[in-house]
Design a protein around this motif. Sequence first.
Motif, short mmCIF file in Angstrom:
data_model
loop_
_atom_site.label_atom_id
_atom_site.label_comp_id
_atom_site.label_asym_id
_atom_site.label_seq_id
_atom_site.Cartn_x
_atom_site.Cartn_y
_atom_site.Cartn_z
N LEU A 93 5.25 -1.99 -9.58
CA LEU A 93 5.76 -1.74 -8.24
C LEU A 93 7.27 -1.57 -8.33
N HIS A 133 11.12 -0.28 -6.66
CA HIS A 133 11.89 -0.13 -5.43
C HIS A 133 13.34 0.15 -5.79
N ASN A 154 -2.76 -7.59 -2.21
CA ASN A 154 -1.70 -6.88 -2.95
C ASN A 154 -2.29 -5.74 -3.78
N LYS A 157 -3.56 -2.83 -1.57
CA LYS A 157 -2.43 -2.04 -1.07
C LYS A 157 -1.86 -1.15 -2.18
N ARG A 158 -1.66 -1.73 -3.37
CA ARG A 158 -1.03 -0.98 -4.45
C ARG A 158 -1.93 0.14 -4.96
N GLU A 181 -4.30 1.50 -3.17
CA GLU A 181 -4.71 2.27 -1.99
C GLU A 181 -6.23 2.32 -1.85
N VAL A 206 12.60 -2.00 3.47
CA VAL A 206 11.39 -2.31 2.70
C VAL A 206 10.16 -1.79 3.41
N GLU A 224 9.71 1.99 3.17
CA GLU A 224 9.31 2.47 1.85
C GLU A 224 7.89 2.05 1.46
N HIS A 225 7.50 0.82 1.83
CA HIS A 225 6.26 0.26 1.33
C HIS A 225 5.27 -0.14 2.43
N TYR A 230 2.12 -6.60 1.57
CA TYR A 230 2.33 -7.37 0.36
C TYR A 230 2.57 -8.84 0.69
N LEU A 255 10.99 -7.30 -3.33
CA LEU A 255 11.39 -6.04 -2.72
C LEU A 255 12.66 -6.22 -1.89
#
Length: 267
Positions: free
Chosen positions: A62, A64, A103, A106-107, A109, A164, A167-168, A172, A180
Amino acid sequence: MMGCNNRPELIYPELSYSIIGSAMEVHNGLGPGWDEWDYHRAMIEALSSSGHEVLSHNRKALGHRGEVVDHFELDLLVDDLIILELKHIKSAFHPEHYTQIINYLKRWEKRLGILINFGLERLANKRIPYDPVAAAVHFSGKWKELGQRNPISCKRVVTAIKGVLAEHGYGYGVQVFQNLLMEEFRSLDAVAIKPILTPKYGGLVLEGREIDCLLIDSELLVSISASARDASAADLAYLKSYMKQTGISYGVLIDIGSADIQLKGVL
């Protein structure tokens, strides 16, 4: 639960039943008491024998603002649709297990994860659906007074959180969000560190340790909670204790327990 979908309809019901059936076969075949890795390999065998495509220990970073802030490694991904997180524990699932799989969802998808515990007499499993939701920022506590006394730091906190989220998005867990946020503060040219605190009681000086907060520009302590409601009394008490020991007068408690993110000003 953070990021979860509470709609009554089931996502991927047939695939879910097949996965849980395979887990039951593994549990019945091995029984409880073995290493988690044993169940992991047995699940790959059981799922593959049933015709499923299984990806094991897939890993993603991940990033950023050009920096890697965390790494995730899921247990199993079945048919590129459902993430499995395997446990071998003698208790019910812990809150951090739910955060962990969300988590991953989400990461990667994905819409559905399943927690599976082989450590009890009977197999335990929990479906974790996930739908991305938009977050909104709200203010509480002594935010107004804090903004009047320290407007620059307050503005940076709000800007960093919105950066944050832009962007995300939302979803999380606490530690990932903290990582982040730290990078976002740095992109704003703020000095953000995990401070080392040496607590004292009278003449007694205790061991120094890193506290679970961010210190911004040496004047504001930021703590992150996920209480799924207004920031809990315990989280607030921790922050106040850290403020007292450091002599820092300004604090912010960020509650990311729901999509209605709360910024609680603390003086």
